[in-house]
Design an enzyme around this catalytic site. Structure first.
Site, PDB file in Angstrom:
ATOM      1  N   ASP A 176      36.867  45.649  38.835  1.00 28.09           N
ATOM      2  CA  ASP A 176      36.718  44.186  38.896  1.00 28.09           C
ATOM      3  C   ASP A 176      38.035  43.485  38.569  1.00 28.09           C
ATOM      4  O   ASP A 176      38.050  42.322  38.179  1.00 28.09           O
ATOM      5  CB  ASP A 176      35.604  43.693  37.976  1.00 28.09           C
ATOM      6  CG  ASP A 176      35.182  42.252  38.272  1.00 28.09           C
ATOM      7  OD1 ASP A 176      35.172  41.867  39.455  1.00 28.09           O
ATOM      8  OD2 ASP A 176      34.869  41.510  37.318  1.00 28.09           O
ATOM      9  N   HIS A 188      36.126  47.824  43.611  1.00 26.74           N
ATOM     10  CA  HIS A 188      35.863  46.388  43.432  1.00 26.74           C
ATOM     11  C   HIS A 188      37.069  45.729  42.779  1.00 26.74           C
ATOM     12  O   HIS A 188      37.212  45.723  41.556  1.00 26.74           O
ATOM     13  CB  HIS A 188      34.617  46.169  42.577  1.00 26.74           C
ATOM     14  CG  HIS A 188      34.050  44.785  42.697  1.00 26.74           C
ATOM     15  ND1 HIS A 188      32.930  44.504  43.455  1.00 26.74           N
ATOM     16  CD2 HIS A 188      34.455  43.608  42.173  1.00 26.74           C
ATOM     17  CE1 HIS A 188      32.659  43.213  43.378  1.00 26.74           C
ATOM     18  NE2 HIS A 188      33.584  42.643  42.604  1.00 26.74           N
ATOM     19  N   HIS A 209      39.972  42.202  43.409  1.00 19.33           N
ATOM     20  CA  HIS A 209      40.253  40.945  44.109  1.00 19.33           C
ATOM     21  C   HIS A 209      41.763  40.715  44.103  1.00 19.33           C
ATOM     22  O   HIS A 209      42.469  41.182  43.199  1.00 19.33           O
ATOM     23  CB  HIS A 209      39.575  39.765  43.419  1.00 19.33           C
ATOM     24  CG  HIS A 209      38.124  39.950  43.147  1.00 19.33           C
ATOM     25  ND1 HIS A 209      37.175  40.016  44.142  1.00 19.33           N
ATOM     26  CD2 HIS A 209      37.450  40.109  41.968  1.00 19.33           C
ATOM     27  CE1 HIS A 209      35.983  40.181  43.602  1.00 19.33           C
ATOM     28  NE2 HIS A 209      36.119  40.253  42.289  1.00 19.33           N
ATOM     29  N   TYR A 218      35.414  27.853  40.282  1.00 19.94           N
ATOM     30  CA  TYR A 218      36.533  27.930  39.347  1.00 19.94           C
ATOM     31  C   TYR A 218      37.824  28.077  40.122  1.00 19.94           C
ATOM     32  O   TYR A 218      37.826  28.401  41.314  1.00 19.94           O
ATOM     33  CB  TYR A 218      36.365  29.094  38.360  1.00 19.94           C
ATOM     34  CG  TYR A 218      36.508  30.471  38.980  1.00 19.94           C
ATOM     35  CD1 TYR A 218      37.710  31.189  38.899  1.00 19.94           C
ATOM     36  CD2 TYR A 218      35.449  31.068  39.664  1.00 19.94           C
ATOM     37  CE1 TYR A 218      37.841  32.446  39.462  1.00 19.94           C
ATOM     38  CE2 TYR A 218      35.570  32.330  40.230  1.00 19.94           C
ATOM     39  CZ  TYR A 218      36.763  33.014  40.135  1.00 19.94           C
ATOM     40  OH  TYR A 218      36.890  34.258  40.709  1.00 19.94           O
ATOM     41  N   ARG A 252      29.843  40.365  51.880  1.00 19.67           N
ATOM     42  CA  ARG A 252      29.289  40.069  50.555  1.00 19.67           C
ATOM     43  C   ARG A 252      28.403  38.834  50.595  1.00 19.67           C
ATOM     44  O   ARG A 252      28.763  37.809  51.182  1.00 19.67           O
ATOM     45  CB  ARG A 252      30.411  39.847  49.547  1.00 19.67           C
ATOM     46  CG  ARG A 252      29.931  39.837  48.093  1.00 19.67           C
ATOM     47  CD  ARG A 252      31.040  39.504  47.134  1.00 19.67           C
ATOM     48  NE  ARG A 252      30.707  39.934  45.763  1.00 19.67           N
ATOM     49  CZ  ARG A 252      31.302  39.474  44.679  1.00 19.67           C
ATOM     50  NH1 ARG A 252      32.279  38.576  44.789  1.00 19.67           N
ATOM     51  NH2 ARG A 252      30.960  39.902  43.476  1.00 19.67           N
TER      52      ARG A 252
END
Length: 331
Positions: free
Chosen positions: A275, A57, A59, A75, A150
């Site tokens: 993350d 996970h 990004h 955001y 997702r």
């Protein structure tokens, strides 16, 4: 669920897919102030390295110019590049990664696909789609390395079980022919309300961030046993990722009981993710879009060591870091 063999991805083929999905993007019209570089973690390497370890996970963000932000985002992030991520992974002992389409890009998956093109067989992706995504688009995403879609309910504060069920089943029907999974970001209460209908979901379900079980409430909290039961039946994977989303304790100490209970429920259905780069926006709480929301300063080497401690034994750690990801994402 039967899985489909991934098509061969030659360099020329990946470039062709990239050109199809990542044409010249319009310039972003939102001007945001600069922000200091985000932290990559301050600790040393993981104490034990597992060849093929996967961060399930992460990004990747550019600065919003080549790949413009979605107008309905909650955001505006800073840039977080693939080069930074590769340097971090080399230091802490990660060989593979799964790039999850972040909410500020909406359904424009081009930044994710561009990173996958560079990674080749060391990378997989999880996309976000909507009704305008064609079957041809899905096949192109598959060729680029995407293996899941997702459904992000939590970021937008959408907790109605009926709405969540409609979204999950729509997504599953779209991607089941490709053998993809559906990844859900939602809270434990919503998941618990859906466990019975989700038994008929025509795709494997992957749950983000511990199912948002609240660590302070422990393993007896409502809905947690139902999540563990679904894992035991083999229909659900859970990501042990971003403990800061479920814990307020120092070093997220109270998340250990949650993590260990999920591992005990089915060690073949747990995944680890960092993350990275640790988006700082709180779920369901929009931030001013003309300001950059800073990333959290997290120690990713410590996060890896923490996951190994949760696993308890080398055999379980190998499942958590290597084997389960290889099976789900077709590495």
């Amino acid at each position: 669920m039967a899985r489909h063999a991934a098509p061969a991805r030659s360099r020329a083929g990946r470039v062709s897919v990239l050109r199809r999905l990542t044409g010249v993007a319009a310039m972003n019209t939102t001007t945001v102030p600069s922000t200091p570089p985000h932290a990559q973690g301050q600790g040393g390497p993981a104490p034990v390295r597992y060849p093929g370890a996967c961060d399930c996970h992460v990004h990747v963000f550019d600065d919003g110019t080549r790949y413009p932000w979605d107008a309905s985002r909650n955001y505006t992030p800073a840039a977080a590049t693939l080069d930074e991520l590769l340097a971090l992974h080399a230091r802490i002992g990660v060989d593979r990664m799964v790039i999850v389409q972040p909410s500020p890009y909406g359904t424009d998956n081009r930044c994710t696909v561009a990173a996958l093109e560079r990674l080749g067989d060391a990378g997989r992706g999880v996309a976000v789609i909507d009704a305008s995504t064609s079957d041809e688009d899905l096949r192109a995403l598959h060729a680029a390395g995407v293996r899941g879609v997702r459904v992000n309910l939590e970021t937008h504060g959408r907790h109605d079980p009926d709405y969540a069920q409609d979204c999950l089943f729509w997504a599953a029907r779209r991607v089941a022919p490709l053998g993809w999974h559906v990844q859900a970001y939602t809270n434990l209460q919503t998941l618990s309300a859906l466990m019975r209908p989700l038994a008929d979901l025509p795709a494997t379900l992957v749950v983000d961030h511990f199912g948002r079980a609240q660590a302070a409430l422990g393993t007896a909290q409502p809905g947690f046993e139902r999540l563990c039961d679904a894992m035991a039946r083999g229909r659900v994977y859970v990501k042990l990722s971003a403990p800061y989303r479920i814990s307020q304790d120092a070093d997220y100490a109270d998340a250990a009981a949650i993590a260990r209970a999920l591992i005990a429920a089915n060690p073949d259905r747990v995944l680890w993710g960092s993350d990275w780069p640790h988006p700082g926006a709180a779920a369901g709480k929009p931030r001013p879009l003309d300001e950059i929301t800073p990333f959290r300063a997290e120690d990713d080497a410590r996060a890896m060591a923490r996951a190994l401690a949760w696993a308890g034994t080398p055999d379980v750690a190998r499942k958590l870091l290597v084997d389960n990801a290889a099976r789900l994402y077709e590495f």
